[in-house]
Motif scaffolding. Sequence first.
Motif, short mmCIF file in Angstrom:
data_model
loop_
_atom_site.label_atom_id
_atom_site.label_comp_id
_atom_site.label_asym_id
_atom_site.label_seq_id
_atom_site.Cartn_x
_atom_site.Cartn_y
_atom_site.Cartn_z
N PRO A 160 22.87 -44.29 47.78
CA PRO A 160 24.06 -43.50 47.87
C PRO A 160 23.91 -41.85 47.64
O PRO A 160 23.12 -41.45 46.60
CB PRO A 160 24.89 -44.25 46.45
N TYR A 161 25.09 -41.22 48.06
CA TYR A 161 24.95 -39.74 48.05
C TYR A 161 23.70 -39.18 49.05
O TYR A 161 24.19 -38.37 49.94
CB TYR A 161 24.71 -39.11 46.63
N PHE A 162 22.48 -39.75 49.01
CA PHE A 162 21.57 -39.45 49.81
C PHE A 162 21.97 -39.85 51.25
O PHE A 162 21.55 -38.90 52.12
CB PHE A 162 20.29 -39.86 49.43
N ASN B 175 24.69 -40.34 52.54
CA ASN B 175 26.00 -39.53 53.07
C ASN B 175 25.63 -38.39 53.64
O ASN B 175 26.03 -37.96 54.58
CB ASN B 175 26.96 -39.67 51.81
N ILE B 176 24.75 -37.52 52.55
CA ILE B 176 24.35 -36.20 53.13
C ILE B 176 23.58 -36.32 54.50
O ILE B 176 23.62 -35.61 55.28
CB ILE B 176 23.59 -35.48 52.09
N ASN C 278 33.08 -41.77 46.14
CA ASN C 278 31.83 -42.64 46.04
C ASN C 278 31.78 -43.14 44.54
O ASN C 278 31.28 -44.36 44.29
CB ASN C 278 30.35 -41.96 46.01
N SER C 279 32.28 -42.64 43.40
CA SER C 279 32.07 -43.02 42.14
C SER C 279 33.11 -44.22 41.96
O SER C 279 33.04 -44.93 40.90
CB SER C 279 32.53 -41.84 41.22
N LEU D 133 32.66 -35.70 54.61
CA LEU D 133 31.50 -35.58 53.53
C LEU D 133 32.01 -35.74 52.25
O LEU D 133 31.92 -36.24 51.19
CB LEU D 133 30.29 -34.64 53.86
N ASN E 168 28.18 -45.14 54.58
CA ASN E 168 27.83 -46.15 53.55
C ASN E 168 27.89 -47.69 54.06
O ASN E 168 27.51 -48.32 53.35
CB ASN E 168 29.00 -46.06 52.56
N THR F 261 34.15 -38.51 51.12
CA THR F 261 33.01 -39.55 50.56
C THR F 261 32.49 -39.45 49.40
O THR F 261 32.33 -40.57 48.70
CB THR F 261 31.88 -39.65 51.83
N LEU F 262 31.81 -38.03 49.19
CA LEU F 262 31.24 -37.72 47.86
C LEU F 262 32.05 -38.00 46.61
O LEU F 262 31.79 -38.46 45.54
CB LEU F 262 30.78 -36.42 47.70
#
Length: 421
Positions: free
Chosen positions: A93-95, A97-98, A76-77, A69, A312, A72-73
């Motif tokens: 995105p981000y949601f 992944n979490i 992601n950018s 995680l 993703n 990934t975070l």
Amino acid sequence: MKISIGEAKNIKNITFVIFVVFCIQFTELKLDVIKLSELLLLILTPFLYLRKTINKYSLLFLGLFSFWLLVTLVLNSFRDFYLLENVSILKRPYFINIGRFLELLSCVNLATLVYLFFKNKKRGISLIYIKYIFRICLLFTIYNVLTFGLLKFNIIEDSVLLYYDHGIRLNGGYVEGGPYGLMLSFTFILTFLFKSKWHFINRMFLIIVIFFLARSKAGLVLIISWYILFYYKRMYAKLKEFNIVIILIGGLLISIVIAKLGKDYIDDIVNVRREMKERSTDVNLVMGRIAGLFIFPKMVVENPILGIGLGNYPIIRNNPKYLGFVPKSPKGKTDAHGYGGLVQLLVDGGIVMLFLFLWIIYSLFKNLRNDERELENYLIIFLLFFVFGVQIYFLYPWILMGLLMSIANKRNEEKEDSCRC
């Protein structure tokens, strides 16, 4: 061995059995996009880990998924996302992944819960509780079959347990027949953990449901793989008694059976461009294994080390350079490539995450091997579930992991006791 009345009626034991069956049978019971079973498992998190000792395999899986995680975070950018239409905000995105991380956490929590339940129980008592879990699952299967019969003979008009795909097909409350068949194959494998005079009848019943009602090719191939895995030593000894002609004929027959099971997939792959044009609204085609076969290899080639990021795939797969001739995801639909958890680890986490996951499995394998019960076979079949289409965040294979963790823990304690002597 029989369980005492007091232990059998213990509310904790009864609750555990019911909860495990709930996690197996009701994977699609959701609040919005959140599965109820996963939510309950997440609530248990502090109670599972706020204790003096924690199973090392639980910690290793937690560490791996947390690292996944975090990577990934951070990355992601630097990624381009192609957002899905008409889906929950949790699929952004981000949601997303979490959300995937929490699903994985719930899997580890289930394995840890099973481990804690069985770790101090004697083998005979443990097997009785496994038998209880199997029997309740079997009752659900019988209920699903009866529902199939009622619809087949027009006594009822519709059911969430069934759907139409070139005829009536049983999904048992799962998304479709394939995943349901894989779950039934898990139920099938539970029968090898305990003794019963009804094993032959129960196993034949489950095979019939998997093959004829759910029409799950993956479920049937998994059972065939299990038999090969479980009996290969005896099979090898018998094969040495036959001549080469009989061996070749047997191999040819097995190959024909496997080719027959995969005929539809082979036809779709060979004629994929035509099929995509003619069936562009067929969700199973444009968002399933056939489409994934032409999408995920491109992702792996471009992101081999750390992958595209945990969870993703649905929001990156619509990138034109990955899609090629494959249509975009339909509105309101979220897909996976359909190739199971190990491919998911490679695509989403790259070589690094796949290697670390398999290293944890190998560590447990070494602990279990050389046991007269050949328990390492159950660990291999745990991996095979993820080869034949089960995603890494599906709950029920992790029940098997929890059982194996408890057995490995008992073996370690036995070794420590012998060393003290």
